[in-house]
Structure formats: C-alpha cells, structure tokens
Design a protein around this motif. Structure first.
Motif, PDB file in Angstrom:
ATOM      1  N   ASN A 160     -10.649 -10.700   0.747  1.00  0.00           N
ATOM      2  CA  ASN A 160     -10.056 -11.969   0.814  1.00  0.00           C
ATOM      3  C   ASN A 160      -9.320 -11.956   2.109  1.00  0.00           C
ATOM      4  O   ASN A 160      -8.197 -11.206   2.132  1.00  0.00           O
ATOM      5  CB  ASN A 160      -9.261 -12.348  -0.559  1.00  0.00           C
ATOM      6  N   LYS A 161      -9.518 -12.804   3.121  1.00  0.00           N
ATOM      7  CA  LYS A 161      -8.701 -12.906   4.210  1.00  0.00           C
ATOM      8  C   LYS A 161      -7.574 -13.480   4.249  1.00  0.00           C
ATOM      9  O   LYS A 161      -6.726 -13.374   4.815  1.00  0.00           O
ATOM     10  CB  LYS A 161      -9.568 -13.359   5.401  1.00  0.00           C
ATOM     11  N   ASP A 162      -7.167 -14.090   3.043  1.00  0.00           N
ATOM     12  CA  ASP A 162      -5.966 -14.791   2.867  1.00  0.00           C
ATOM     13  C   ASP A 162      -4.762 -13.895   2.296  1.00  0.00           C
ATOM     14  O   ASP A 162      -3.767 -14.342   2.245  1.00  0.00           O
ATOM     15  CB  ASP A 162      -6.265 -16.181   1.922  1.00  0.00           C
ATOM     16  N   VAL A 163      -5.012 -12.968   1.943  1.00  0.00           N
ATOM     17  CA  VAL A 163      -4.124 -12.000   1.223  1.00  0.00           C
ATOM     18  C   VAL A 163      -3.769 -10.994   2.273  1.00  0.00           C
ATOM     19  O   VAL A 163      -4.303 -10.658   3.375  1.00  0.00           O
ATOM     20  CB  VAL A 163      -4.534 -11.284  -0.020  1.00  0.00           C
ATOM     21  N   ARG A 164      -2.505 -10.506   2.119  1.00  0.00           N
ATOM     22  CA  ARG A 164      -1.808  -9.610   2.977  1.00  0.00           C
ATOM     23  C   ARG A 164      -1.283  -8.260   2.390  1.00  0.00           C
ATOM     24  O   ARG A 164      -0.902  -7.983   1.233  1.00  0.00           O
ATOM     25  CB  ARG A 164      -0.486 -10.258   3.586  1.00  0.00           C
ATOM     26  N   GLY A 165      -1.768  -7.309   3.138  1.00  0.00           N
ATOM     27  CA  GLY A 165      -1.552  -5.954   2.379  1.00  0.00           C
ATOM     28  C   GLY A 165      -0.300  -5.268   3.531  1.00  0.00           C
ATOM     29  O   GLY A 165      -0.140  -5.570   4.646  1.00  0.00           O
ATOM     30  N   PHE A 166       0.551  -4.515   2.983  1.00  0.00           N
ATOM     31  CA  PHE A 166       1.848  -4.043   3.660  1.00  0.00           C
ATOM     32  C   PHE A 166       1.668  -2.700   3.428  1.00  0.00           C
ATOM     33  O   PHE A 166       2.038  -2.261   2.215  1.00  0.00           O
ATOM     34  CB  PHE A 166       2.988  -4.879   3.391  1.00  0.00           C
ATOM     35  N   PRO A 167       1.728  -1.760   4.503  1.00  0.00           N
ATOM     36  CA  PRO A 167       2.196  -0.260   4.291  1.00  0.00           C
ATOM     37  C   PRO A 167       3.471  -0.043   3.669  1.00  0.00           C
ATOM     38  O   PRO A 167       4.443  -0.768   4.070  1.00  0.00           O
ATOM     39  CB  PRO A 167       1.782   0.238   5.506  1.00  0.00           C
ATOM     40  N   SER A 168       3.722   0.783   2.886  1.00  0.00           N
ATOM     41  CA  SER A 168       4.967   1.195   2.291  1.00  0.00           C
ATOM     42  C   SER A 168       6.083   1.422   3.241  1.00  0.00           C
ATOM     43  O   SER A 168       7.224   1.057   3.003  1.00  0.00           O
ATOM     44  CB  SER A 168       5.219   2.057   1.114  1.00  0.00           C
ATOM     45  N   GLU A 176       0.643  -1.369  -0.143  1.00  0.00           N
ATOM     46  CA  GLU A 176      -0.208  -0.052   0.028  1.00  0.00           C
ATOM     47  C   GLU A 176       0.877   1.307  -0.045  1.00  0.00           C
ATOM     48  O   GLU A 176       1.644   1.212   0.912  1.00  0.00           O
ATOM     49  CB  GLU A 176      -0.848   0.011   1.240  1.00  0.00           C
ATOM     50  N   LEU A 177       0.725   2.065  -1.093  1.00  0.00           N
ATOM     51  CA  LEU A 177       1.503   3.418  -1.025  1.00  0.00           C
ATOM     52  C   LEU A 177       0.503   4.403  -0.352  1.00  0.00           C
ATOM     53  O   LEU A 177      -0.593   4.579  -0.778  1.00  0.00           O
ATOM     54  CB  LEU A 177       1.952   3.677  -2.650  1.00  0.00           C
ATOM     55  N   GLY A 178       1.177   5.197   0.477  1.00  0.00           N
ATOM     56  CA  GLY A 178       0.426   6.419   0.871  1.00  0.00           C
ATOM     57  C   GLY A 178       0.628   6.125   2.697  1.00  0.00           C
ATOM     58  O   GLY A 178       1.380   5.205   3.200  1.00  0.00           O
ATOM     59  N   PRO A 179       0.025   6.948   3.295  1.00  0.00           N
ATOM     60  CA  PRO A 179       0.589   7.145   4.711  1.00  0.00           C
ATOM     61  C   PRO A 179      -0.233   6.138   5.584  1.00  0.00           C
ATOM     62  O   PRO A 179       0.146   5.777   6.689  1.00  0.00           O
ATOM     63  CB  PRO A 179       0.094   8.691   5.078  1.00  0.00           C
ATOM     64  N   GLY A 180      -1.530   5.561   5.180  1.00  0.00           N
ATOM     65  CA  GLY A 180      -2.303   5.010   6.010  1.00  0.00           C
ATOM     66  C   GLY A 180      -2.224   3.199   5.680  1.00  0.00           C
ATOM     67  O   GLY A 180      -1.526   2.778   4.928  1.00  0.00           O
ATOM     68  N   GLN A 181      -3.331   2.572   6.315  1.00  0.00           N
ATOM     69  CA  GLN A 181      -3.695   1.256   6.074  1.00  0.00           C
ATOM     70  C   GLN A 181      -5.002   0.904   5.326  1.00  0.00           C
ATOM     71  O   GLN A 181      -5.578  -0.040   5.661  1.00  0.00           O
ATOM     72  CB  GLN A 181      -3.405   0.505   7.238  1.00  0.00           C
ATOM     73  N   VAL A 182      -5.596   2.137   5.047  1.00  0.00           N
ATOM     74  CA  VAL A 182      -7.005   1.761   4.310  1.00  0.00           C
ATOM     75  C   VAL A 182      -7.060   0.757   3.420  1.00  0.00           C
ATOM     76  O   VAL A 182      -7.962  -0.001   3.670  1.00  0.00           O
ATOM     77  CB  VAL A 182      -7.538   3.227   3.988  1.00  0.00           C
ATOM     78  N   ILE A 183      -6.168   0.813   2.357  1.00  0.00           N
ATOM     79  CA  ILE A 183      -6.332  -0.085   1.415  1.00  0.00           C
ATOM     80  C   ILE A 183      -6.076  -1.580   2.166  1.00  0.00           C
ATOM     81  O   ILE A 183      -6.829  -2.507   1.636  1.00  0.00           O
ATOM     82  CB  ILE A 183      -5.363   0.176   0.120  1.00  0.00           C
ATOM     83  N   SER A 184      -5.048  -1.806   2.813  1.00  0.00           N
ATOM     84  CA  SER A 184      -5.110  -2.951   3.408  1.00  0.00           C
ATOM     85  C   SER A 184      -6.357  -3.471   4.317  1.00  0.00           C
ATOM     86  O   SER A 184      -6.529  -4.820   4.020  1.00  0.00           O
ATOM     87  CB  SER A 184      -3.800  -3.060   4.638  1.00  0.00           C
ATOM     88  N   GLY A 185      -6.929  -2.729   4.928  1.00  0.00           N
ATOM     89  CA  GLY A 185      -8.241  -2.988   5.580  1.00  0.00           C
ATOM     90  C   GLY A 185      -9.244  -3.606   4.466  1.00  0.00           C
ATOM     91  O   GLY A 185     -10.128  -4.394   4.687  1.00  0.00           O
ATOM     92  N   LEU A 186      -9.191  -2.688   3.462  1.00  0.00           N
ATOM     93  CA  LEU A 186     -10.264  -3.195   2.435  1.00  0.00           C
ATOM     94  C   LEU A 186     -10.068  -4.445   1.863  1.00  0.00           C
ATOM     95  O   LEU A 186     -10.775  -5.313   1.535  1.00  0.00           O
ATOM     96  CB  LEU A 186     -10.146  -2.221   1.438  1.00  0.00           C
ATOM     97  N   MET A 187      -8.642  -4.759   1.562  1.00  0.00           N
ATOM     98  CA  MET A 187      -8.231  -6.038   1.129  1.00  0.00           C
ATOM     99  C   MET A 187      -8.749  -7.413   1.982  1.00  0.00           C
ATOM    100  O   MET A 187      -9.134  -8.337   1.424  1.00  0.00           O
ATOM    101  CB  MET A 187      -6.679  -6.137   0.937  1.00  0.00           C
ATOM    102  N   LYS A 188      -8.788  -7.091   3.475  1.00  0.00           N
ATOM    103  CA  LYS A 188      -9.208  -7.996   4.394  1.00  0.00           C
ATOM    104  C   LYS A 188     -10.734  -8.357   3.890  1.00  0.00           C
ATOM    105  O   LYS A 188     -11.135  -9.482   4.078  1.00  0.00           O
ATOM    106  CB  LYS A 188      -9.068  -7.657   5.715  1.00  0.00           C
ATOM    107  N   ARG A 189     -11.577  -7.416   3.611  1.00  0.00           N
ATOM    108  CA  ARG A 189     -12.874  -7.663   3.263  1.00  0.00           C
ATOM    109  C   ARG A 189     -13.216  -8.465   2.096  1.00  0.00           C
ATOM    110  O   ARG A 189     -13.888  -9.129   1.960  1.00  0.00           O
ATOM    111  CB  ARG A 189     -13.593  -6.235   3.189  1.00  0.00           C
TER     112      ARG A 189
END
Length: 84
Positions: free
Chosen positions: A64-72, A49-62
């Motif tokens: 598919n719970k098996d994928v992972r998002g990492f803040p830059s 996730e590019l940017g200051p927060g983790q909004v996109i990573s949170g949306l990814m969990k909705r």
C-alpha cells in the motif's frame, strides 16, 4: 499492545495463544503480507521497522503506497529531545 500472528494474519488474544502460534510459525507459511493488510484495514498507516535496514519499509510500499514505514533508528532520532 496488539500482537499480530504471521500464522493467522489476525491478532492473538492471550499469552497462551501467542506461545502456540510462535511454535506453529516455525513450520507454517508466513502470512506477513496478509498481516500487514489486516492492520491497514484496521486504520494503521505508520509502521516502525525494527532492525538495521529498510527492507520491510520497502515491502510495505508494494502492499500500500499510502502507508509509511520508519526505520527504528529514525524514530529514535525523531523522539530524542534536543537541547534547549
């Protein structure tokens, strides 16, 4: 590098197509969820996730719970060499 259009939820294959899709994106519905589902269907399981927060990573969990998002910022810390 793979560029997924939020207009078509599919890869754009040329620079010309990317430019045209970016123009269309201004007035089109964003198909971000469809774009992410396409990537997951292709076997992608980790997203940066590019940017200051983790909004996109949170949306990814909705999506598919098996994928992972990492803040830059986390990725930078993980890839930075540690002194010996």
């Amino acid at each position: 590098m793979l560029v997924i259009s939020n207009v078509t939820a599919r890869p754009a294959v040329s620079v010309v197509e990317i430019k045209e899709l970016l123009v269309r994106q201004v007035t089109s519905s964003v198909r971000w969820s469809d774009s992410m589902q396409w990537l997951i269907g292709q076997g992608f399981t980790r997203f940066i996730e590019l940017g200051p927060g983790q909004v996109i990573s949170g949306l990814m969990k909705r999506i598919n719970k098996d994928v992972r998002g990492f803040p830059s910022a986390t990725v930078r810390r993980l890839t930075r060499r540690q002194p010996a």
